[in-house]
Design an enzyme around this catalytic site. Structure first.
Site, PDB file in Angstrom:
ATOM      1  CB  SER A  16     -10.838   3.550   6.181  1.00 42.35           C
ATOM      2  OG  SER A  16      -9.735   4.416   6.218  1.00 42.35           O
ATOM      3  CG  ASN A  17      -7.712   6.002  10.157  1.00 41.90           C
ATOM      4  OD1 ASN A  17      -6.794   5.282  10.537  1.00 41.90           O
ATOM      5  ND2 ASN A  17      -7.589   6.838   9.127  1.00 41.90           N
ATOM      6  CG  HIS A 112      -0.682  14.864   9.979  1.00 45.54           C
ATOM      7  ND1 HIS A 112      -1.559  15.768   9.415  1.00 45.54           N
ATOM      8  CD2 HIS A 112       0.482  14.970   9.302  1.00 45.54           C
ATOM      9  CE1 HIS A 112      -0.924  16.407   8.441  1.00 45.54           C
ATOM     10  NE2 HIS A 112       0.295  15.952   8.350  1.00 45.54           N
ATOM     11  CG  ASP A 153      -1.341  18.710  11.942  1.00 53.72           C
ATOM     12  OD1 ASP A 153      -2.352  18.161  12.403  1.00 53.72           O
ATOM     13  OD2 ASP A 153      -1.242  19.053  10.745  1.00 53.72           O
ATOM     14  CD  GLU A 182      -3.681   7.687   7.968  1.00 53.68           C
ATOM     15  OE1 GLU A 182      -4.831   7.870   8.374  1.00 53.68           O
ATOM     16  OE2 GLU A 182      -3.247   8.241   6.945  1.00 53.68           O
TER      17      GLU A 182
HETATM   18  C1  GRF Z   1      -6.453   9.831   6.834  1.00 48.50           C
HETATM   19  O1  GRF Z   1      -5.432   9.812   5.874  1.00 48.50           O
HETATM   20  C2  GRF Z   1      -6.055  10.711   7.984  1.00 48.50           C
HETATM   21  O2  GRF Z   1      -4.711  10.693   8.264  1.00 48.50           O
HETATM   22  C3  GRF Z   1      -6.441  12.068   7.471  1.00 48.50           C
HETATM   23  O3  GRF Z   1      -7.649  11.850   6.779  1.00 48.50           O
HETATM   24  C4  GRF Z   1      -7.703  10.517   6.304  1.00 48.50           C
HETATM   25  C5  GRF Z   1      -8.949   9.907   6.821  1.00 48.50           C
HETATM   26  O4  GRF Z   1      -9.230   8.673   6.255  1.00 48.50           O
HETATM   27  N1  GRF Z   1      -6.488  13.018   8.553  1.00 48.50           N
HETATM   28  P1  GRF Z   1     -10.503   7.861   6.746  1.00 48.50           P
HETATM   29  O5  GRF Z   1     -11.702   8.792   6.692  1.00 48.50           O
HETATM   30  O6  GRF Z   1     -10.246   7.370   8.123  1.00 48.50           O
HETATM   31  O7  GRF Z   1     -10.663   6.720   5.769  1.00 48.50           O
END
Ligand code: GRF
Length: 215
Positions: A16-17, A112, A153, A182
């Site tokens: 999703s990011n 993170h 981290d 995020e």
């Molecule tokens: C996020 O919560 C990020 O902080 C962690 O993994 C998750 C990834 O989410 N490292 P997505 O795959 O971007 O939806």
């Protein structure tokens, strides 16, 4: 005029990011181009998102490169072939080889889901982070975007934003709140990076203002 930044996004799951970065680039907000998405999981939905947007997707994982050393070499080759300037770890659940970290010093960004240095480092990933937040009883948590160094981290912090932890919260509701943050912070950090506005001084990150830095 700053040159367009070639980006590789590394994912392990739903991505999703990654999607928020793709959308931000499509809207013309980021002076960058995602050249490739690399996943260490064959069935990561992030790879599907790449395909949907005509972005090259590469699976480099235990299935096709059982040896960790071979995997790292393959990743490095791919990054070099596409002349990648910036690596974004967007939910990439694997450790990057020191060679890659050295070659891309201050050019690897990670997101993170806590306020570093709390609830981070070895063992703190996914749901575990939010479970620990509830168990400890803190009233604030959040998201951190940071550069990646050799530690877990531990690299210089670029952006952070807090969310409240309410008594009724569960790891799931915290994960939802933090994920929203995020999705705001990561594209913002990538945008600033691509505009050449992020300066690293030791452990500290200085962000130049948009209209020239007068400080
Ligand atoms: C996020 O919560 C990020 O902080 C962690 O993994 C998750 C990834 O989410 N490292 P997505 O795959 O971007 O939806």
């Amino acid at each position: 005029m700053v040159e367009i930044v070639n980006i590789a996004v590394l994912v392990s799951g739903r991505g999703s990011n990654l999607q928020f970065i793709i959308d931000s680039i499509d809207r013309g907000e980021i002076n960058g181009k995602i050249e490739m998405v690399i996943s260490n999981k064959r069935d990561a939905y992030g790879l599907k998102r790449a395909e949907n947007h005509g972005i090259q997707g590469l699976y480099i994982g235990k299935g096709n490169y059982p040896d960790i050393h071979d995997r790292s070499i393959r990743i490095l080759e791919a990054l070099r072939e596409s002349k990648i300037d910036l690596i974004i770890l967007a939910g990439y659940m694997s450790i990057l080889d020191k060679k890659i970290i050295d070659e891309f010093k201050n050019r690897i960004i990670n997101i993170h889901p806590s306020l570093i240095p709390s609830f981070c480092g070895k063992g703190y990933y996914g749901e575990k982070v939010h479970e620990a937040v509830i168990q400890y009883g803190v009233k604030l948590t959040g998201a951190t975007v940071h550069f990646v160094d050799e530690g877990a981290d531990t690299g210089p912090v670029i952006l952070q934003k807090a969310v409240n932890v309410d008594f009724k919260d569960t790891p799931e509701t915290i994960a939802d709140k933090v994920l929203k943050v995020e999705h705001e912070l990561l594209p913002k950090a990538v945008k600033m990076y691509c505009e050449g506005r992020i300066m690293v001084e030791g452990r500290r990150v200085k962000i130049k203002s948009e209209i020239g830095d007068r400080r």
